[in-house]
Design an enzyme around this catalytic site. Structure first.
Site, PDB file in Angstrom:
ATOM      1  N   CYS A 128       0.809  -1.229   0.000  1.00 11.78           N
ATOM      2  CA  CYS A 128       0.000   0.000   0.000  1.00 11.78           C
ATOM      3  C   CYS A 128       0.837   1.272   0.000  1.00 11.78           C
ATOM      4  CB  CYS A 128      -0.917  -0.007   1.213  1.00 11.78           C
ATOM      5  SG  CYS A 128      -2.144  -1.322   1.122  1.00 11.78           S
TER       6      CYS A 128
HETATM    7  N1  LIG Z   1      -2.827  -6.287   1.793  1.00 14.37           N
HETATM    8  C1  LIG Z   1      -3.210  -5.198   2.407  1.00 14.37           C
HETATM    9  O1  LIG Z   1      -2.836  -4.954   3.543  1.00 14.37           O
HETATM   10  C2  LIG Z   1      -4.153  -4.215   1.743  1.00 14.37           C
HETATM   11  C3  LIG Z   1      -4.757  -3.234   2.541  1.00 14.37           C
HETATM   12  C4  LIG Z   1      -5.641  -2.353   1.960  1.00 14.37           C
HETATM   13  C5  LIG Z   1      -5.876  -2.410   0.593  1.00 14.37           C
HETATM   14  N2  LIG Z   1      -5.255  -3.363  -0.178  1.00 14.37           N
HETATM   15  C6  LIG Z   1      -5.556  -3.394  -1.605  1.00 14.37           C
HETATM   16  O2  LIG Z   1      -6.450  -4.480  -1.844  1.00 14.37           O
HETATM   17  C7  LIG Z   1      -6.173  -5.062  -3.123  1.00 14.37           C
HETATM   18  C8  LIG Z   1      -5.883  -6.547  -2.963  1.00 14.37           C
HETATM   19  O3  LIG Z   1      -4.723  -6.681  -2.177  1.00 14.37           O
HETATM   20  P1  LIG Z   1      -4.296  -8.059  -1.501  1.00 14.37           P
HETATM   21  O4  LIG Z   1      -3.207  -7.712  -0.552  1.00 14.37           O
HETATM   22  O5  LIG Z   1      -5.486  -8.787  -1.010  1.00 14.37           O
HETATM   23  O6  LIG Z   1      -3.680  -8.834  -2.745  1.00 14.37           O
HETATM   24  P2  LIG Z   1      -3.286 -10.391  -2.811  1.00 14.37           P
HETATM   25  O7  LIG Z   1      -2.248 -10.495  -3.845  1.00 14.37           O
HETATM   26  O8  LIG Z   1      -3.044 -10.908  -1.438  1.00 14.37           O
HETATM   27  O9  LIG Z   1      -4.627 -11.095  -3.330  1.00 14.37           O
HETATM   28  C9  LIG Z   1      -5.171 -10.846  -4.580  1.00 14.37           C
HETATM   29  C10 LIG Z   1      -5.827 -12.110  -5.080  1.00 14.37           C
HETATM   30  O10 LIG Z   1      -6.462 -11.820  -6.324  1.00 14.37           O
HETATM   31  C11 LIG Z   1      -6.293 -12.942  -7.168  1.00 14.37           C
HETATM   32  N3  LIG Z   1      -6.530 -12.508  -8.532  1.00 14.37           N
HETATM   33  C12 LIG Z   1      -5.717 -11.812  -9.355  1.00 14.37           C
HETATM   34  N4  LIG Z   1      -6.336 -11.579 -10.529  1.00 14.37           N
HETATM   35  C13 LIG Z   1      -7.550 -12.147 -10.450  1.00 14.37           C
HETATM   36  C14 LIG Z   1      -8.646 -12.247 -11.332  1.00 14.37           C
HETATM   37  N5  LIG Z   1      -8.610 -11.675 -12.532  1.00 14.37           N
HETATM   38  N6  LIG Z   1      -9.721 -12.926 -10.925  1.00 14.37           N
HETATM   39  C15 LIG Z   1      -9.773 -13.505  -9.710  1.00 14.37           C
HETATM   40  N7  LIG Z   1      -8.776 -13.428  -8.812  1.00 14.37           N
HETATM   41  C16 LIG Z   1      -7.674 -12.746  -9.179  1.00 14.37           C
HETATM   42  C17 LIG Z   1      -4.891 -13.412  -6.870  1.00 14.37           C
HETATM   43  O11 LIG Z   1      -4.709 -14.750  -7.282  1.00 14.37           O
HETATM   44  C18 LIG Z   1      -4.827 -13.235  -5.351  1.00 14.37           C
HETATM   45  O12 LIG Z   1      -5.254 -14.403  -4.670  1.00 14.37           O
HETATM   46  C19 LIG Z   1      -5.034  -4.253  -3.718  1.00 14.37           C
HETATM   47  O13 LIG Z   1      -5.571  -3.210  -4.493  1.00 14.37           O
HETATM   48  C20 LIG Z   1      -4.358  -3.673  -2.490  1.00 14.37           C
HETATM   49  O14 LIG Z   1      -3.670  -2.474  -2.793  1.00 14.37           O
HETATM   50  C21 LIG Z   1      -4.407  -4.280   0.381  1.00 14.37           C
END
Ligand SMILES: NC(=O)c1ccc[n+]([C@@H]2O[C@H](COP(=O)([O-])OP(=O)(O)OC[C@H]3O[C@@H](n4cnc5c(N)ncnc54)[C@H](O)[C@@H]3O)[C@@H](O)[C@H]2O)c1
Length: 447
Positions: A287
């Site tokens: 982030c």
């Molecule tokens: N991790 C954090 O602490 C956090 C906090 C706030 C916001 N975010 C935001 O949330 C979003 C997700 O982050 P995350 O950390 O959960 O990511 P992550 O990589 O842990 O998980 C994302 C998931 O999406 C899946 N994916 C990718 N493309 C796909 C598709 N086309 N269809 C279905 N599944 C698909 C991946 O396989 C993965 O399992 C990002 O935009 C991130 O910036 C993350």
């Protein structure tokens, strides 16, 4: 208790919204979560806990398999909570996107990384939206949760969904609701972090707010998807810039022989107008190092240079190099060259008590140390192995490594480590996190 926020409730609702609200209210709505990572999995769990049938969709078959076995791969979600929900049939996962035809709601939680050029990489959001567009049907509520630039929901997602001929706010509903989860935070998690939601139309906002209120404690409705998108970027830009400021303070204090940690602690005694931020080895995670660049990219398009963001990005980006310079200077003072020395990193996760190494400054520090000829080992109770420059490293025994290394560097201040003991065993120890607060020993060097 959910907060009542629907001051401007829409007087006359389209039939699809009435039906959807009913299904949400009586928990018969089928909830979908697309992207089952750090954000999607805990969200799916909260809705299953609230009594909904939840179906997760992910492109990774291995993740889906583990999910359906009731084994949580997100540390903040315990197996004894996750397993029973899967067993009860409330929670399941699939790689088959056609399941969207059965859903009433779908939350998009896919990654939004940066390209090498620091431009947004929207490919995951685009492919998720295209998958939803293929199976879009009347009555579906679509929510984007991935962090992104203002305008994504109405400029990128909406047109793809409207290709179906269905009308937003009438036939289907579209909102942006930023995810604010903070992995490893013992006090705040998906359920009790207030949820901001903004819809394309007032009906979208109303339905989206009602949906989140079923499982989360507090919902804050805002007037548009763009406001909701900007809220998240303000929060993360605020952190990134303030961390840049204290990192610059740390560089100044180092030159002037002042203990920056003591300065911050004393400044933090002011009961108003000051909020402490702490320096460190550099930004990490999915982030803070990334999201502000979504904003600067978009603001360039609007003709405004985001100068604070660029400057803080530059200062924060210098920190791993500064840490390596400090290691080199520390060893030189002990009449040892860095080349050929053994440097041990205590912690490689990007922050305390989590297993995430995405964008971790430890990776840059290892790369730079190896480039300058040092032998590098690491230990991290949460990260059994990492890959740097194509080479796999495995976590070593901390006590042995600390005893043998020429210099130990605290890169992540994990709890549960006997820092006093490690200081006693180390020849030199550089603390980049203030993990050694209160320990005064001649072998301790602070950032
Ligand atoms: N991790 C954090 O602490 C956090 C906090 C706030 C916001 N975010 C935001 O949330 C979003 C997700 O982050 P995350 O950390 O959960 O990511 P992550 O990589 O842990 O998980 C994302 C998931 O999406 C899946 N994916 C990718 N493309 C796909 C598709 N086309 N269809 C279905 N599944 C698909 C991946 O396989 C993965 O399992 C990002 O935009 C991130 O910036 C993350």
């Amino acid at each position: 208790m959910a907060t009542e926020i629907l001051e401007n409730e829409v007087a006359s609702l389209p039939a699809a919204a009435v039906r959807l609200q009913e299904r949400i209210g009586n928990r018969t709505a089928k909830v979908g979560v697309l992207g089952l990572g750090y954000v999607g999995l805990p969200l799916a769990v909260e809705f299953a806990k609230a009594g909904f049938e939840v179906i997760g969709i992910d492109v990774q078959a291995g993740k889906v398999k583990q999910f359906n076995q009731g084994r949580s791969y997100v540390k903040d979600v315990a197996d004894d909570v996750f397993g029973p929900l899967v067993k009860s049939g409330k929670l399941r996962a699939t790689t088959d996107f056609s399941v969207i035809t059965e859903l009433d709601t779908i939350d998009i939680c896919v990654p939004t990384p940066l390209r090498k050029t620091k431009d947004p990489d929207m490919s995951y959001v685009v492919s998720a939206t295209e998958a939803i567009a293929k199976y879009l049907h009347p009555g579906l509520l679509v929510m984007l949760e991935s962090t992104t630039y203002p305008g994504t929901t109405d400029e990128l997602v909406l047109p793809k969904l409207q290709e179906s001929g269905l009308r937003v706010g009438e036939d289907f509903f579209l909102c942006f609701s930023p995810e604010r989860v903070d992995p490893g935070n013992p006090n705040f998690h998906t359920k009790n972090i207030p949820k901001v939601v903004g819809g394309i139309t007032p009906v979208c906002t109303q339905v989206g707010s009602l949906f989140y209120k079923q499982a989360l404690e507090t919902v804050i409705a805002v007037s548009s998807t763009r406001v909701a998108e900007m809220v998240k970027l303000l929060e993360n830009t605020f952190r990134m810039i303030n961390i840049g400021l204290v990192n610059e303070m740390a560089l100044m204090c180092n030159r002037m022989g002042i203990n920056v940690w003591e300065v911050i602690d004393a400044a933090a005694t002011k009961p108003f107008g000051f909020m402490p931020f702490y320096p460190g080895p550099g930004l990490g995670g999915h982030c803070i190092p990334i999201d502000p660049f979504y904003l600067s990219w978009k603001s360039r398009e609007a003709g405004i240079e985001a100068r604070f963001i660029e400057l803080a990005g530059y200062i924060n980006g210098q920190m791993p190099e500064h840490v390596v310079d400090r290691i080199q200077a520390t060893l030189n003072d002990a009449t040892k060259p860095l080349r050929g020395s053994h440097v041990h990193l205590l912690g490689v996760a990007y922050k305390r008590d989590i297993d995430d190494v995405r964008e971790s400054p430890a990776l840059d520090i290892i790369h730079l140390l190896q480039k300058r000829g040092a032998t590098v080992t690491y230990s991290d109770p949460f990260v059994p192995k990492i890959r740097v420059d194509g080479i796999d490293l495995t976590s070593q025994d901390l006590v042995n490594s600390a005893t043998n290394a020429d210099c130990v560097v605290v890169v992540t201040d994990h709890s549960g480590i006997d820092y006093g003991d490690i200081v006693k065993r180390s020849k030199l120890i550089l603390d980049t996190r203030h993990a050694l607060k209160g320990i005064n020993s001649p072998n301790v060097i602070r950032l």
